[in-house]
Design an enzyme around this catalytic site. Structure first.
Site, mmCIF file in Angstrom:
data_model
loop_
_atom_site.group_PDB
_atom_site.id
_atom_site.type_symbol
_atom_site.label_atom_id
_atom_site.label_comp_id
_atom_site.label_asym_id
_atom_site.label_seq_id
_atom_site.Cartn_x
_atom_site.Cartn_y
_atom_site.Cartn_z
ATOM 1 N N LYS A 165 -4.176 7.549 -1.944
ATOM 2 C CA LYS A 165 -3.743 6.713 -0.807
ATOM 3 C C LYS A 165 -2.932 7.547 0.186
ATOM 4 O O LYS A 165 -3.125 7.461 1.400
ATOM 5 C CB LYS A 165 -2.935 5.505 -1.315
ATOM 6 C CG LYS A 165 -3.813 4.495 -2.046
ATOM 7 C CD LYS A 165 -3.023 3.426 -2.790
ATOM 8 C CE LYS A 165 -3.976 2.548 -3.610
ATOM 9 N NZ LYS A 165 -3.306 1.519 -4.406
ATOM 10 N N GLN B 60 2.555 0.039 -6.508
ATOM 11 C CA GLN B 60 1.391 0.287 -7.355
ATOM 12 C C GLN B 60 1.520 -0.480 -8.673
ATOM 13 O O GLN B 60 2.566 -0.444 -9.331
ATOM 14 C CB GLN B 60 1.239 1.796 -7.605
ATOM 15 C CG GLN B 60 -0.017 2.200 -8.342
ATOM 16 C CD GLN B 60 -1.318 1.937 -7.575
ATOM 17 O OE1 GLN B 60 -1.332 1.873 -6.347
ATOM 18 N NE2 GLN B 60 -2.408 1.746 -8.296
ATOM 19 N N ASP C 196 -1.430 -4.689 0.754
ATOM 20 C CA ASP C 196 -2.337 -4.904 -0.382
ATOM 21 C C ASP C 196 -3.010 -6.276 -0.270
ATOM 22 O O ASP C 196 -4.035 -6.521 -0.918
ATOM 23 C CB ASP C 196 -1.548 -4.880 -1.700
ATOM 24 C CG ASP C 196 -1.714 -3.584 -2.470
ATOM 25 O OD1 ASP C 196 -2.783 -2.952 -2.358
ATOM 26 O OD2 ASP C 196 -0.764 -3.207 -3.184
#
Ligand code: GUN
Length: 294
Positions: free
Chosen positions: A58, A102, A125
């Site tokens: 990412k 995460q 997200d």
């Protein structure tokens, strides 16, 4: 003699590159017009190797499109209160456009509480109930990264979806359930008739064999076998697993939820693993970050 392959690949590396080129152009415009560089922060708790790899990709993707990125690392024994405090800081940091925490988190931390603590406007997200609710209603917001990445992949390869029967296998909050909603919306790609199958589904092979489009996010290596797929189907594999394989130099191979070698020859389109859905999840995160910065 082997049968020549007739299937086509839904290649997430190629598609990701094309979409990222557009993101890089848009980021350059944001910079020249407003003097602002889109900025994604990623929080990584502990040192789980898979999570380190995902977060690393990412951060690398941000560099590639000219975004700023910040990796915030915390030890696995961080308290939930301290993590929530960090989330609050990022929520209130005007220099950060969007951020992710995460998953999975260590067992002593409640993931739901952390997800709920992220400001919906920075939730790139797309996991916050407010963003999921907006998606449900077709309102603007951040779409969950993996399902939206799959939509982008189908769009890129102009895979027809209208009126098709889409079977989604797996009902997780972050992939299966939002995927089923996106494929049923009155959009393109979309307009599918959707079946959401899961661990309690009876006679799963009979259901998957009806799929024109089969999207698999069940988290079990090589779960979908040749007899479970209709000839000419479009197969999208969300799984990624490291499986012991003594015949390989590394001692393992990477495979998905679909037994690719057995299933691919009968497909019209199929995603490879790796190089299918994975790069699109990252690309989708960049799309959301760009939206946050714009
Ligand atoms: N863990 C596995 N996939 C994801 C993802 O898309 N976002 C976050 N935050 N964690 C994950």
């Amino acid at each position: 003699m082997t049968t020549p392959a007739t299937y086509r690949e839904l290649n997430g590396v190629d598609c990701g590159k094309a979409v990222r080129a557009r993101i890089a152009e848009a980021a350059a415009q944001v910079k020249s017009k407003r003097g602002h560089v889109p900025h994604l922060a990623a929080v990584l708790v502990g040192d789980d190797p898979a999570s380190q790899t995902y977060v690393g990709s990412k951060v690398k993707a941000c560099e590639e499109v000219g975004f700023r990125s910040t990796l915030v690392r915390r030890p696995a024994d961080i308290s939930e209160a301290a993590l929530l405090e960090l989330v609050d800081q990022l929520n209130n940091d005007p220099a950060v456009d969007g951020f992710i925490v995460q998953l999975p988190l260590p067992k002593h931390i409640n993931e739901e509480r952390v997800t709920l603590a992220i400001a919906p406007g920075k939730d790139v997200d797309g996991f916050h109930p407010q963003n999921l609710g907006r998606m449900m209603l077709g309102l603007p917001g951040y779409l969950p990264a993996t399902p939206n990445g799959i939509v982008e992949l189908l769009k890129h390869y102009q895979v027809p979806t209208e009126g098709k029967h889409c079977v989604v296998v797996g009902r997780s909050n972050i992939v299966g359930t939002p995927m089923a909603i996106l494929m049923s919306r009155n959009t393109s790609p979309g307009n599918c008739t959707v079946t959401l199958a899961h661990s309690r589904t009876k006679d799963l092979p009979a259901i998957t064999r009806q799929a024109d489009i089969l999207i698999v996010a069940i988290g079990k290596p090589n779960f979908i076998t040749a007899g479970m797929v209709k000839p000419g189907a479009v197969v999208v594999d969300v799984g990624i697993h490291r499986v012991d394989d003594a015949t390989r130099k590394k001692g393992y191979c990477i495979c998905g939820d679909v037994d690719f070698d057995a299933v691919a020859p009968a497909c019209a389109w199929i995603t490879p693993v790796p190089g299918g859905v994975g790069p699109m999840t990252v690309t989708s995160l960049l799309l959301n970050t760009l939206k946050a910065a714009s």
